[in-house]
Design a protein around this motif. Sequence first.
Motif, PDB file in Angstrom:
ATOM      1  N   UNK A 100       0.844  -1.203   0.000  1.00  0.00           N
ATOM      2  CA  UNK A 100       0.000   0.000   0.000  1.00  0.00           C
ATOM      3  C   UNK A 100       0.875   1.248   0.000  1.00  0.00           C
ATOM      4  N   UNK A 101       1.833   1.264   0.930  1.00  0.00           N
ATOM      5  CA  UNK A 101       2.725   2.427   1.034  1.00  0.00           C
ATOM      6  C   UNK A 101       3.490   2.624  -0.273  1.00  0.00           C
ATOM      7  N   UNK A 102       4.021   1.512  -0.812  1.00  0.00           N
ATOM      8  CA  UNK A 102       4.804   1.593  -2.047  1.00  0.00           C
ATOM      9  C   UNK A 102       3.936   2.002  -3.226  1.00  0.00           C
ATOM     10  N   UNK A 103       2.715   1.436  -3.284  1.00  0.00           N
ATOM     11  CA  UNK A 103       1.802   1.759  -4.383  1.00  0.00           C
ATOM     12  C   UNK A 103       1.483   3.246  -4.418  1.00  0.00           C
ATOM     13  N   UNK A 104       1.144   3.787  -3.235  1.00  0.00           N
ATOM     14  CA  UNK A 104       0.803   5.209  -3.178  1.00  0.00           C
ATOM     15  C   UNK A 104       2.022   6.051  -3.539  1.00  0.00           C
ATOM     16  N   UNK A 105       3.176   5.640  -3.016  1.00  0.00           N
ATOM     17  CA  UNK A 105       4.401   6.383  -3.326  1.00  0.00           C
ATOM     18  C   UNK A 105       4.656   6.406  -4.829  1.00  0.00           C
ATOM     19  N   UNK A 106       4.524   5.218  -5.451  1.00  0.00           N
ATOM     20  CA  UNK A 106       4.734   5.143  -6.896  1.00  0.00           C
ATOM     21  C   UNK A 106       3.732   6.002  -7.652  1.00  0.00           C
ATOM     22  N   UNK A 107       2.475   5.928  -7.230  1.00  0.00           N
ATOM     23  CA  UNK A 107       1.414   6.657  -7.922  1.00  0.00           C
ATOM     24  C   UNK A 107       1.694   8.158  -7.899  1.00  0.00           C
ATOM     25  N   UNK A 108       2.359   8.616  -6.865  1.00  0.00           N
ATOM     26  CA  UNK A 108       2.683  10.044  -6.790  1.00  0.00           C
ATOM     27  C   UNK A 108       4.022  10.317  -7.481  1.00  0.00           C
ATOM     28  N   UNK A 109       4.989   9.442  -7.200  1.00  0.00           N
ATOM     29  CA  UNK A 109       6.368   9.712  -7.586  1.00  0.00           C
ATOM     30  C   UNK A 109       6.602   9.587  -9.096  1.00  0.00           C
ATOM     31  N   UNK A 110       6.091   8.515  -9.724  1.00  0.00           N
ATOM     32  CA  UNK A 110       6.420   8.243 -11.128  1.00  0.00           C
ATOM     33  C   UNK A 110       5.894   9.359 -12.046  1.00  0.00           C
ATOM     34  N   UNK A 111       4.592   9.699 -11.994  1.00  0.00           N
ATOM     35  CA  UNK A 111       4.126  10.778 -12.883  1.00  0.00           C
ATOM     36  C   UNK A 111       4.883  12.072 -12.623  1.00  0.00           C
ATOM     37  N   UNK A 112       5.122  12.368 -11.349  1.00  0.00           N
ATOM     38  CA  UNK A 112       5.801  13.607 -10.999  1.00  0.00           C
ATOM     39  C   UNK A 112       7.217  13.633 -11.578  1.00  0.00           C
ATOM     40  N   UNK A 117      11.167  15.342 -15.453  1.00  0.00           N
ATOM     41  CA  UNK A 117      12.306  14.956 -16.279  1.00  0.00           C
ATOM     42  C   UNK A 117      12.095  15.358 -17.730  1.00  0.00           C
ATOM     43  N   UNK A 118      10.889  15.119 -18.234  1.00  0.00           N
ATOM     44  CA  UNK A 118      10.596  15.438 -19.636  1.00  0.00           C
ATOM     45  C   UNK A 118      10.631  16.947 -19.853  1.00  0.00           C
ATOM     46  N   UNK A 119       9.976  17.685 -18.927  1.00  0.00           N
ATOM     47  CA  UNK A 119       9.951  19.137 -19.057  1.00  0.00           C
ATOM     48  C   UNK A 119      11.366  19.700 -19.048  1.00  0.00           C
ATOM     49  N   UNK A 120      12.186  19.155 -18.134  1.00  0.00           N
ATOM     50  CA  UNK A 120      13.547  19.674 -18.027  1.00  0.00           C
ATOM     51  C   UNK A 120      14.380  19.284 -19.239  1.00  0.00           C
ATOM     52  N   UNK A 121      14.142  18.071 -19.740  1.00  0.00           N
ATOM     53  CA  UNK A 121      14.983  17.563 -20.814  1.00  0.00           C
ATOM     54  C   UNK A 121      14.625  18.108 -22.189  1.00  0.00           C
ATOM     55  N   UNK A 122      13.404  18.616 -22.324  1.00  0.00           N
ATOM     56  CA  UNK A 122      12.967  19.127 -23.617  1.00  0.00           C
ATOM     57  C   UNK A 122      13.870  20.257 -24.093  1.00  0.00           C
ATOM     58  N   UNK A 123      14.198  21.159 -23.180  1.00  0.00           N
ATOM     59  CA  UNK A 123      15.074  22.274 -23.567  1.00  0.00           C
ATOM     60  C   UNK A 123      16.247  22.318 -22.593  1.00  0.00           C
ATOM     61  N   UNK A 124      17.295  21.640 -22.946  1.00  0.00           N
ATOM     62  CA  UNK A 124      18.450  21.572 -22.065  1.00  0.00           C
ATOM     63  C   UNK A 124      19.030  22.958 -21.818  1.00  0.00           C
ATOM     64  N   UNK A 125      19.279  23.254 -20.539  1.00  0.00           N
ATOM     65  CA  UNK A 125      19.917  24.534 -20.224  1.00  0.00           C
ATOM     66  C   UNK A 125      18.941  25.677 -19.998  1.00  0.00           C
ATOM     67  N   UNK A 126      17.637  25.399 -20.196  1.00  0.00           N
ATOM     68  CA  UNK A 126      16.669  26.466 -19.956  1.00  0.00           C
ATOM     69  C   UNK A 126      16.528  26.726 -18.464  1.00  0.00           C
ATOM     70  N   UNK A 127      15.853  27.842 -18.116  1.00  0.00           N
ATOM     71  CA  UNK A 127      15.642  28.153 -16.697  1.00  0.00           C
ATOM     72  C   UNK A 127      14.889  27.024 -16.011  1.00  0.00           C
ATOM     73  N   UNK A 128      13.867  26.539 -16.699  1.00  0.00           N
ATOM     74  CA  UNK A 128      13.043  25.458 -16.140  1.00  0.00           C
ATOM     75  C   UNK A 128      13.917  24.240 -15.879  1.00  0.00           C
ATOM     76  N   UNK A 191      15.963  11.059  -8.546  1.00  0.00           N
ATOM     77  CA  UNK A 191      16.766  10.107  -9.295  1.00  0.00           C
ATOM     78  C   UNK A 191      16.102   9.802 -10.634  1.00  0.00           C
ATOM     79  N   UNK A 192      14.819   9.450 -10.584  1.00  0.00           N
ATOM     80  CA  UNK A 192      14.091   9.133 -11.820  1.00  0.00           C
ATOM     81  C   UNK A 192      14.003  10.372 -12.707  1.00  0.00           C
ATOM     82  N   UNK A 193      13.763  11.524 -12.098  1.00  0.00           N
ATOM     83  CA  UNK A 193      13.637  12.751 -12.886  1.00  0.00           C
ATOM     84  C   UNK A 193      14.947  13.058 -13.609  1.00  0.00           C
ATOM     85  N   UNK A 194      16.067  12.903 -12.909  1.00  0.00           N
ATOM     86  CA  UNK A 194      17.366  13.185 -13.523  1.00  0.00           C
ATOM     87  C   UNK A 194      17.642  12.196 -14.656  1.00  0.00           C
ATOM     88  N   UNK A 195      17.283  10.952 -14.407  1.00  0.00           N
ATOM     89  CA  UNK A 195      17.480   9.894 -15.411  1.00  0.00           C
ATOM     90  C   UNK A 195      16.649  10.204 -16.653  1.00  0.00           C
TER      91      UNK A 195
END
Lengths: 310, 567
Positions: A100-112, A117-128, A191-195
Motif C-alpha cells: 500500500x505504502x509503495x503503491x501510493x508512493x509510486x502513484x505520486x512519484x512516477x508521474x511527478x 524529467x521530460x519538461x527539463x529535458x525538452x530544452x536543455x539549459x533552460x531556466x526550467x 533520481x528518476x527525474x534526472x534519469x
Amino acid sequence: MLIFLARRTGYMVLTMLVVSILLFVLLEVNGEAVAVKVLGPYTTVEQRNLWLEANGYFRPVYVRYFEWLGNMLTGDFGESIRFRAPVADVLWPRLANTAILGGVTFAVMIPLALMMGILAGMKEGSKLDRSLSVTAIITTSIPEFASAVLLTFLFVFWLSWLPGTSGMTDGFRPVELILPVTVLVLYGFGYIARMTRASMVEVMQTPYIRTAILKGMPYRQVIMRHALRNALIAPFTVIMLQINWLLSGVIVVEFFFAYKGFGALLLEASLNQDIFLIQACAMVAVFVAVTTQTIADIGYTYLNPRIRFA
Amino acid sequence: MTRKSPDSRNLDQSERAQLAECHSQLPSLADALGQGKASRREFLRTATLLGLSAGIAYGMAGKLTGEGFVPRAKAQDGTPRRGGVLRVSMNVKEISDPATIDWSEKGNNLRLVIEPLVRISGDNLATPHLAESWSASDDLRTWTFNLRRDVKWSNGDDFTADDVIANFERWMDPAVGSSNYGRFAALRESSEDGSRMAEGAIRKIDDHTVEFNLRVPFLAFPESMGDYPALIAHRSFQGGNWANEPIGTGPFELTRFTVGERATYARREDGWWGGEVYLDGIDYIDHGDDPAAPFAALASGQVDLLYRLNVEQLPAARNMPNLEVYEAMTAQTGVARMKVDEAPFDDPRVRRAIQACVDHARLLEIANQGLGLPGEDHHVAQIHPEYADIGAPQQDYDLARELLAEAGYADGLDISIDCVAQPTWEPNTCEALVEMLRPAGINLSVNIMPGGTYWDRWMTTPFGFTSWAHRPLGTQSLSLAYRSGVPWNESSYSNPEFDALLDQAEATFDVDERREIMAQLQTILQGDAVIVQPFWRSIHTAGSPRVKGFIHHPAEEHHFETVWLED
C-alpha cells in the motif's frame, strides 16, 4: 520469445536457489545456535539437545536443506521466535501494508518524476531545466531520516496539521500516509527525474527529432510521438529497480513513523535475531528483486525492439 | 526537610499494642524512629513488610516524626470521571508464560489482568494486594499470608490458596525456567542449582490462608512477591500460551493481543474486588523501537501516555505546553562490570585502576543530564532503606597509574567494552568512560551492538555495560548479581565472606545492626572493584494533561485502576 522467457525464468530460479543455500548455510547449519535462539540463553545443553533431536537437526545437512526448501515452497516458513506465531501470519499482512505504502508512493512519484524529467529535458539549459535539476539534486541528497525529522518537526510539532505516526491504529486513515509518502517521494523522485531528463536530452539531440521539427511537425506531436518512447527506456529500468528499493528502503521510513510494514518487520527480525523470520523476509525480498528485474528485462526488449530476444 | 523533635511517646498504648501484635520487634523499631536512629522510609518499609497496613504505618510515622504526610497515591486530581479508553504507547512483547517474563513492559501487559499477592507502591513500599495481610514469625522463617476472600476469576472460579500453591509449584520447578526460582531460593531444599522446593515449604492452612516455611530467614519475602514475574495466574495454567485464554482476577480483560502491534483491554463487566475502575479500557500501541515515534504520536494526540521518555527528549517535552512530564527517582542503574576470572580483569589492581579514573558525578552530568544520583560502585542506592553511607570512590589518576604499573601495564592497557545501542544513555556513558580512562594510559574501545546481540553475551563478555532494573531493596540486587554462582552473576564474582554477610543482612531485623552489615557488604564490593557504577537514574515519562491520577512508578509499573480521563 518463449526461449527468452524460459531462459530468464531459469536464471531467476537459479538466483533464488543460490540465495536459499546461502541463507540456509548462514543461519541453520549451526543447529546449536538455532536452539539457543528458540529456547533462550538460559536453557541447559540437555534441553537444547532434546529440541534439536525433536526438530530433526541431527540429520545430514542436505536432507535438512531439501526439507527446508520444500517447506519454504509450500509457504511454511516456520514459527517466529519474537511473535510466537507462524511466520506466514506475520509476514503477509506486513507485506500488504508495504505494498500500500509503495503503491501510493509510486502513484505520486512516477508521474511527478517523469513529468519533471521530460519538461527539463525538452530544452536543455533552460531556466526550467536548471531549477528542476537543482530541486531534484537537493531533495535526493537529503537522506530519508533527515527529511522525516524535518517534516515531522514542521507538520506535527509546529503546525499540528498531521498525525505523528502511521500505525493505522484506528483503521486505515489516508492522512497517516501523507508524511511517509512525502518523505519517500522527496528522496526517490529526483533520481528518476534526472534519469528521464538525461535520456530526454539525448533523444532530443538525435537527427530524427531534428528532422521531425524541421519538417514542420507540431512540437507537441514530436515529443509525444517520437521522443517519449525512446526517452523512457532508461527510466523504465530505474523505475523497476525502485521497487526493490521500496521494499528495503522503506525501513527507515517505516521505523520512524511506526508504520507496520515489511521494512520495519525486517529490522525487528534482524535486531531480535528471529531466524525463521529473517529467512522468510530475505527470500521474499530476493523473489521481488529477481521478478522485477525479469519484468524489467522483458519490458526493456518490448520498448526497444533493437534488443533481440536472445 | 525540617524535622520536629521526634518523640516515641507520641504513640499511645493501643498503638503500641497494635505494633506488638503485628510483630514483636515493631515497637522497638518505632522507638528507633522516634529517637532518630531509624529513618522514616526504613520504618515504613519494615512495618509494611511485616504486615502492618500502609495507611496505619504512614499515620504512625507521621506522628513519630511530627511530619504531616499525605501519601502520593492519595493526592487527588479533582473528581474522577468514569469512561474513556486510555491509549498508551508501549512495546507489546510476547507474554505466553507469565512465569518466565523478563521485561517490565510484559509485566504491564499482564498486570491489568492477573495480579500479585503483594504490590510495590509508587513510593517503594510493599502493600497488600491479593493477599489481604501477612505475618512473620520472630525468626522470619515462617510467613503466613491471608488471601482476600472476595476475589473471583473472570471465569467465575473463586480465588483460593490452590491458585497460589499452583503458581509457586510451577515457579520452583527448574524445568519451567522462571526467574522466581532464584527469587524464592529460600523455599528450596538448598541453594544449589537444580534443587527442588523443600517438603512443606508451602502449606495450605485453609482456602484463604497459605503458610510458607523458609530454609533461611528472609525479610524481603513479601517484597519479592511484588516483582513482576510473580503475578498469580489461574491454577489451570500449566504452560502453553497464556494470551490465548487469559483468565484473571484484575480490573481488566484482555480483548486483543498482537505482538509488536497492539494490546487492548476492556473493564471487567462483573466488577473488580478493589472497587470502582474509571477507565472503559486500555489500548497499548506499539510504535517500534524508535523513541521519536511515540513522542510524535503523543504530540499529535494519537496516544495519551508514553511508557517512557528518553532523557534526550526531556528538554523538548518540557517545552511543549500541552504535556505533563512525570519523574521518578529510582534504583535503576547500569554497571560497567568486569569479569573477575578473565584477564586482564582477574587482577584486582587493574580493576581498581579503572575505578580510580572515574568521576561519577561527571558521568551523570554527561550521560544523563545530571538527572539522578552518582553511583558508588557497590550497587546499593542512596534511596534504598538499608543504604549505609561509606563514602564515594574518588577520581585519582596518580593512584590509577601506580596500580597499573604494579600490575605490569606501565606502558598502557588496551581493553574494550560491549554495550547496547539503545537506550542511548548506555553507549553515551561508555563513550564518556573512554575519555576518563585515557589520562591513566588505558585505551578503551566501545563495542556498540543491538540489544539482541548484547543480551546473548552479557554473561560471558570480559567487560560489558549492563543495565539493571529498579528494585526496592539493595540486598535484592546484591543477591541476584554478586552472590557466588547465581544465574545472573555476570561478573563471576565469588566471595564466601560476602555471601555470608548477605545472608546475615537478609535475616537481620535490627536497623543499626543491619546497617553495619550493609556497610561491610558495600565496602567489600566497592573495594574489590567488580563494577564501575556511574549513577542511579531518575526516569521520566510524559502524557496528556487529560490523564489524571497517574503516578510514575520507579519500576515503570502501570497501575491503571486509579487513572481516569478528563473530558
